[in-house]
Scaffold this motif. Structure first.
Motif, mmCIF file in Angstrom:
data_model
loop_
_atom_site.group_PDB
_atom_site.id
_atom_site.type_symbol
_atom_site.label_atom_id
_atom_site.label_comp_id
_atom_site.label_asym_id
_atom_site.label_seq_id
_atom_site.Cartn_x
_atom_site.Cartn_y
_atom_site.Cartn_z
ATOM 1 N N ASP A 257 63.881 -106.744 10.293
ATOM 2 C CA ASP A 257 62.967 -105.425 10.141
ATOM 3 C C ASP A 257 62.499 -105.050 11.534
ATOM 4 O OD1 ASP A 257 63.234 -106.166 7.483
ATOM 5 O OD2 ASP A 257 61.388 -107.252 7.549
ATOM 6 N N ARG B 41 59.472 -102.639 13.139
ATOM 7 C CA ARG B 41 58.269 -101.959 12.703
ATOM 8 C C ARG B 41 57.886 -101.321 14.055
ATOM 9 N NH1 ARG B 41 56.106 -106.747 8.976
ATOM 10 N NH2 ARG B 41 57.089 -106.156 6.847
ATOM 11 N N ILE B 42 57.421 -100.178 14.027
ATOM 12 C CA ILE B 42 56.851 -99.662 15.020
ATOM 13 C C ILE B 42 55.251 -99.265 14.807
ATOM 14 C CG2 ILE B 42 56.896 -97.546 16.613
ATOM 15 C CD1 ILE B 42 59.839 -97.373 15.991
ATOM 16 N N ASN B 43 54.333 -99.671 15.771
ATOM 17 C CA ASN B 43 52.849 -99.592 15.452
ATOM 18 C C ASN B 43 52.323 -98.806 16.510
ATOM 19 O OD1 ASN B 43 53.182 -101.011 12.991
ATOM 20 N ND2 ASN B 43 52.506 -103.082 13.909
ATOM 21 N N ASP C 289 47.514 -100.372 15.864
ATOM 22 C CA ASP C 289 47.515 -101.168 14.507
ATOM 23 C C ASP C 289 47.876 -100.328 13.302
ATOM 24 O OD1 ASP C 289 47.092 -103.572 15.834
ATOM 25 O OD2 ASP C 289 44.866 -103.213 15.624
ATOM 26 N N GLU D 297 50.823 -98.665 11.318
ATOM 27 C CA GLU D 297 52.480 -98.643 11.137
ATOM 28 C C GLU D 297 52.920 -97.478 11.097
ATOM 29 O OE1 GLU D 297 55.453 -100.623 7.817
ATOM 30 O OE2 GLU D 297 53.713 -101.767 8.453
ATOM 31 N N THR E 26 58.858 -98.284 9.565
ATOM 32 C CA THR E 26 59.485 -99.750 9.459
ATOM 33 C C THR E 26 60.993 -99.318 8.798
ATOM 34 O OG1 THR E 26 57.383 -100.572 8.488
ATOM 35 C CG2 THR E 26 59.287 -101.440 7.847
#
Length: 116
Positions: free
Chosen positions: A36, A38-40, A43, A45, A48
């Motif tokens: 996976d 994920r780009i945050n 905090d 998101e 994904t």
């Protein structure tokens, strides 16, 4: 007297494993790679991306219940024919319904002409 080599021997020179053996094992058993991304931002998101890759022979994939390529019209000529047959049947049904409506008493059989 021999001295041990500092570097390991490359595949195919005494190691007993070659590319064909490795490929045969991978296709026979199958390999699953999952991950996976994920780009945050602060905090929250934003994105994904789930990656799933299965490398296996066709027979092994069918054993696992994976056969989507058989029903994908882009990959299967049989699936393409089945889709065209289904679409053709639907269009014939729609045409029959329209013809029935056009022939009902009190309905116009032709659309009115537009004024010039």
């Amino acid at each position: 007297m021999t001295t041990p080599s500092r570097f390991p021997e490359p595949y195919g020179q005494g190691s007993g494993a070659n590319l064909a053996d490795i490929l045969e094992r991978v296709l026979d058993k199958g390999v699953v790679i999952a991950g996976d991304i994920r780009i945050n931002l602060l905090d929250i998101e934003l994105l994904t991306v789930k990656l799933r890759l299965i490398v296996a022979s066709v027979d092994k994939a069918k054993e696992m219940g994976i056969d989507w390529w058989e029903t994908d019209p882009a990959l299967s000529s049989r699936a393409r024919r089945d889709e065209l047959t289904r679409e053709n049947a639907e269009l014939r049904e729609r045409l029959a319904r329209l013809e029935e409506l056009a022939l009902e008493p009190g309905r116009r059989t032709r659309a009115p002409k537009e004024a010039p």
